[in-house]
Design a protein around this motif. Structure first.
Motif, mmCIF file in Angstrom:
data_model
loop_
_atom_site.group_PDB
_atom_site.id
_atom_site.type_symbol
_atom_site.label_atom_id
_atom_site.label_comp_id
_atom_site.label_asym_id
_atom_site.label_seq_id
_atom_site.Cartn_x
_atom_site.Cartn_y
_atom_site.Cartn_z
ATOM 1 N N SER A 1 42.209 26.841 26.878
ATOM 2 C CA SER A 1 43.326 27.277 26.047
ATOM 3 C C SER A 1 43.177 28.700 25.517
ATOM 4 N N LYS A 2 41.964 29.202 25.449
ATOM 5 C CA LYS A 2 41.752 30.548 24.910
ATOM 6 C C LYS A 2 41.717 31.579 26.047
ATOM 7 N N PRO A 3 42.421 32.693 25.855
ATOM 8 C CA PRO A 3 42.455 33.728 26.904
ATOM 9 C C PRO A 3 41.066 34.214 27.322
ATOM 10 N N VAL A 4 40.140 34.337 26.380
ATOM 11 C CA VAL A 4 38.796 34.819 26.725
ATOM 12 C C VAL A 4 38.130 33.876 27.724
ATOM 13 N N THR A 5 38.316 32.585 27.531
ATOM 14 C CA THR A 5 37.737 31.613 28.460
ATOM 15 C C THR A 5 38.341 31.775 29.846
ATOM 16 N N ARG A 6 39.656 31.923 29.905
ATOM 17 C CA ARG A 6 40.309 32.101 31.208
ATOM 18 C C ARG A 6 39.825 33.371 31.887
ATOM 19 N N TRP A 7 39.651 34.458 31.124
ATOM 20 C CA TRP A 7 39.186 35.709 31.725
ATOM 21 C C TRP A 7 37.726 35.633 32.141
ATOM 22 N N LEU A 8 36.907 34.906 31.411
ATOM 23 C CA LEU A 8 35.526 34.700 31.861
ATOM 24 C C LEU A 8 35.506 33.948 33.188
ATOM 25 N N HIS A 9 36.377 32.951 33.330
ATOM 26 C CA HIS A 9 36.507 32.248 34.609
ATOM 27 C C HIS A 9 36.968 33.205 35.704
ATOM 28 N N PHE A 10 37.969 34.000 35.399
ATOM 29 C CA PHE A 10 38.530 34.930 36.383
ATOM 30 C C PHE A 10 37.443 35.895 36.881
ATOM 31 N N VAL A 11 36.739 36.506 35.941
ATOM 32 C CA VAL A 11 35.690 37.471 36.309
ATOM 33 C C VAL A 11 34.548 36.766 37.035
ATOM 34 N N GLY A 12 34.099 35.631 36.503
ATOM 35 C CA GLY A 12 32.985 34.910 37.122
ATOM 36 C C GLY A 12 33.306 34.435 38.522
ATOM 37 N N THR A 13 34.496 33.860 38.698
ATOM 38 C CA THR A 13 34.891 33.379 40.027
ATOM 39 C C THR A 13 35.040 34.548 40.995
ATOM 40 N N SER A 14 35.626 35.634 40.520
ATOM 41 C CA SER A 14 35.798 36.818 41.385
ATOM 42 C C SER A 14 34.452 37.405 41.794
ATOM 43 N N LEU A 15 33.543 37.547 40.832
ATOM 44 C CA LEU A 15 32.203 38.056 41.161
ATOM 45 C C LEU A 15 31.481 37.096 42.102
ATOM 46 N N GLY A 16 31.577 35.815 41.817
ATOM 47 C CA GLY A 16 30.937 34.819 42.673
ATOM 48 C C GLY A 16 31.452 34.893 44.096
ATOM 49 N N LEU A 17 32.776 35.019 44.238
ATOM 50 C CA LEU A 17 33.366 35.156 45.581
ATOM 51 C C LEU A 17 32.887 36.426 46.276
ATOM 52 N N GLY A 18 32.839 37.504 45.518
ATOM 53 C CA GLY A 18 32.380 38.772 46.093
ATOM 54 C C GLY A 18 30.943 38.689 46.576
ATOM 55 N N ILE A 19 30.081 38.133 45.755
ATOM 56 C CA ILE A 19 28.665 38.000 46.126
ATOM 57 C C ILE A 19 28.511 37.039 47.301
ATOM 58 N N ALA A 20 29.247 35.942 47.291
ATOM 59 C CA ALA A 20 29.172 34.987 48.407
ATOM 60 C C ALA A 20 29.643 35.629 49.705
ATOM 61 N N THR A 21 30.677 36.441 49.612
ATOM 62 C CA THR A 21 31.180 37.145 50.807
ATOM 63 C C THR A 21 30.117 38.083 51.361
ATOM 64 N N VAL A 22 29.475 38.845 50.476
ATOM 65 C CA VAL A 22 28.400 39.745 50.911
ATOM 66 C C VAL A 22 27.264 38.929 51.520
ATOM 67 N N ALA A 23 26.926 37.812 50.916
ATOM 68 C CA ALA A 23 25.837 36.967 51.422
ATOM 69 C C ALA A 23 26.127 36.489 52.838
ATOM 70 N N VAL A 24 27.348 36.028 53.058
ATOM 71 C CA VAL A 24 27.725 35.506 54.376
ATOM 72 C C VAL A 24 27.799 36.632 55.402
ATOM 73 N N ARG A 25 28.462 37.721 55.041
ATOM 74 C CA ARG A 25 28.649 38.825 56.003
ATOM 75 C C ARG A 25 27.346 39.525 56.363
ATOM 76 N N SER A 26 26.406 39.557 55.405
ATOM 77 C CA SER A 26 25.150 40.260 55.659
ATOM 78 C C SER A 26 24.031 39.313 56.104
ATOM 79 N N GLY A 27 24.317 38.010 56.078
ATOM 80 C CA GLY A 27 23.298 37.043 56.453
ATOM 81 C C GLY A 27 22.212 36.893 55.406
ATOM 82 N N ARG A 28 22.513 37.266 54.164
ATOM 83 C CA ARG A 28 21.525 37.191 53.081
ATOM 84 C C ARG A 28 21.813 35.966 52.211
ATOM 85 N N GLY A 29 21.453 34.814 52.727
ATOM 86 C CA GLY A 29 21.689 33.558 52.030
ATOM 87 C C GLY A 29 21.038 33.482 50.666
ATOM 88 N N ALA A 30 20.029 34.306 50.432
ATOM 89 C CA ALA A 30 19.353 34.304 49.136
ATOM 90 C C ALA A 30 20.284 34.754 48.007
#
Length: 122
Positions: free
Chosen positions: A20-49
């Motif tokens: 219900s709080k905007p800060v919580t939604r934005w933390l989700h937005f930033v966290g999910t976006s960063l997580g997706l970005g890092i996962a994409t780099v991991a997959v594309r570069s073969g760096r599963g770590a």
């Protein structure tokens, strides 16, 4: 909530009320976006770590919002699949500026800014 939610249609408003709080939604937005970005780099570069870093970003920021701001328990613990889907649904709706009506229908929009007043015709 003591009883399990039976359908996703019932879960979505519950999920929004848990964010219900905007800060919580934005933390989700930033966290999910960063997580997706890092996962994409991991997959594309073969760096599963890098996958644990993606999970820490995504879940870490979300849980800061839940435990520290909302003072609730993440729905992921009870409804992992629906929560995962809803994280991306909320991210997408936020990205295109369409989350407001969903929050209002779920009665989770108490912290939304007021709608702009209609201009008066003179």
């Amino acid at each position: 909530m003591s009883e399990r939610i039976a359908t996703y249609a019932e879960f979505w408003p519950f999920y929004l009320r848990e964010h219900s709080k905007p800060v919580t939604r934005w933390l989700h937005f930033v966290g999910t976006s960063l997580g997706l970005g890092i996962a994409t780099v991991a997959v594309r570069s073969g760096r599963g770590a890098l996958i644990p870093a993606a999970l820490v970003c995504a879940y870490g920021l979300a849980w800061v919002g839940h435990f520290g701001i909302e003072k609730n328990r993440p729905a992921t613990f009870k409804y992992p699949l629906w929560s995962f889907i809803s994280d991306f649904r909320m991210l997408g709706l936020m990205a295109v500026g369409q989350l407001g009506p969903h929050l209002e229908r779920a009665q989770a929009g108490a912290s939304l800014p007021p709608a702009p007043a209609a201009s008066k015709a003179v």
